[in-house]
Design an enzyme around this catalytic site. Structure first.
Site, PDB file in Angstrom:
ATOM      1  CE  LYS A  96      -3.250   2.723   2.613  1.00  0.00           C
ATOM      2  NZ  LYS A  96      -3.778   3.056   3.961  1.00  0.00           N
ATOM      3  N   GLY A 157      -8.080   9.330   9.587  1.00  0.00           N
ATOM      4  CA  GLY A 157      -8.427   9.480  10.987  1.00  0.00           C
ATOM      5  C   GLY A 157      -9.446  10.558  11.296  1.00  0.00           C
ATOM      6  CB  ALA A 184      -8.076   7.464   4.532  1.00  0.00           C
ATOM      7  N   GLY A 185     -10.672   7.972   6.344  1.00  0.00           N
ATOM      8  CA  GLY A 185     -11.660   8.976   6.658  1.00  0.00           C
ATOM      9  C   GLY A 185     -13.032   8.476   7.048  1.00  0.00           C
ATOM     10  CG  ASN A 206      -6.033   1.350  11.774  1.00  0.00           C
ATOM     11  OD1 ASN A 206      -4.816   1.395  11.679  1.00  0.00           O
ATOM     12  ND2 ASN A 206      -6.588   0.843  12.851  1.00  0.00           N
ATOM     13  CB  THR A 207      -8.813   5.837  13.113  1.00  0.00           C
ATOM     14  OG1 THR A 207      -7.522   5.997  12.520  1.00  0.00           O
ATOM     15  CG2 THR A 207      -8.850   6.604  14.424  1.00  0.00           C
TER      16      THR A 207
END
Length: 257
Positions: A96, A157, A184-185, A206-207
């Site tokens: 990635k 995040g 993301a986001g 992830n977050t």
């Protein structure tokens, strides 16, 4: 079924492995979400302490495909070097690719990204580029040898969801045959469902899971949302209307004079 570089996976939810309260909770969350692919940062897991070895043991026991990333790299040289180290450590040509423009937004440096992608693809890597929804940059990444595109939904995040639905929809329409992953986001499961309803092939986050009050239940929720969004896309939703349309037939309705 979903295919990345001739590798077929069942789950359309990709999960990161950072920020969890413990490796045990991380492993349980990955199982709950049903993910086949997890991202791993070489910078975090290649230290001299035994914690990295313990982490790698957890990942192996899960039986998932590892997607190393170049998180935190701010230059082409740094990203390429990290990718080559990751190939040796994790034994995979998957990477990635992140080339970050600035520390405030963590937005991709799209010029450096294209250059790094070309170098790595020429070296035999199978690159998953973290990019924007810009169609011109996407074209250049595909020309460089990438066979997957990973546009951001919002800054990493941020939990903002899909900031540019129009741009993401245009990307899906412009590249109907290219595997597209919103990366993301995303903050809540409905964000993931919305991405899948737009026609994206998968989401990576992830977050939103790792920092949830209950990461395991949140991973389960995201897994269900991704499946629901994909099913809705395949079912073909009705088109929005400007005016109301009755859903109850008038046959048999009483008419008063």
């Amino acid at each position: 079924m979903l295919t990345f570089y001739d590798t077929t996976v069942e789950s359309r939810l990709l999960l990161g492995t950072a920020l969890y309260p413990s490796p045990a909770i991380m492993a349980e969350a990955i199982r709950a979400g049903g993910s086949d692919i997890v991202t791993v940062s070489l910078r975090r897991e290649s230290g001299s302490s035994r914690s990295g070895q313990d982490f790698w043991s957890f990942i192996r026991d899960l039986g998932v495909k590892v997607l190393p990333n170049t998180a935190g790299c701010h230059s082409v040289k740094e990203a390429v070097t990290t990718a080559k180290m990751a190939r040796e450590v994790f034994g995979t040509s998957w990477i990635k690719l992140e080339v970050i423009n600035d520390a405030e937004t963590l937005a991709p440096d799209v010029v450096g990204l294209v250059e790094a992608a070309r170098i790595l693809c020429d070296d035999g890597f199978q690159v998953f580029p973290y990019c924007t929804e810009d169609l011109g940059i996407a074209e250049r990444l595909l020309a460089a040898g990438c066979k997957v595109l990973m546009p951001w939904g919002a800054p990493i995040g941020s939990a903002r969801g899909l900031n540019n639905v129009y741009g993401l929809r245009a990307m899906r329409a412009h590249f109907p045959e290219v595997p597209l992953v919103v990366d993301a986001g995303l903050g809540v499961p409905s964000h993931a469902a919305a991405a899948m309803e737009l026609g994206f092939d998968a989401v990576l986050l992830n977050t939103a899971v790792a920092k949830a009050g209950d990461p395991v239940r949140m991973a389960d929720a995201f897994g269900r949302a991704v499946a629901a969004g994909r099913l809705a896309r395949e079912a073909v939703a009705m088109e929005p209307r400007d005016m109301a349309a009755p859903s109850t037939p008038v046959l048999g309705k009483a008419f008063l004079e």
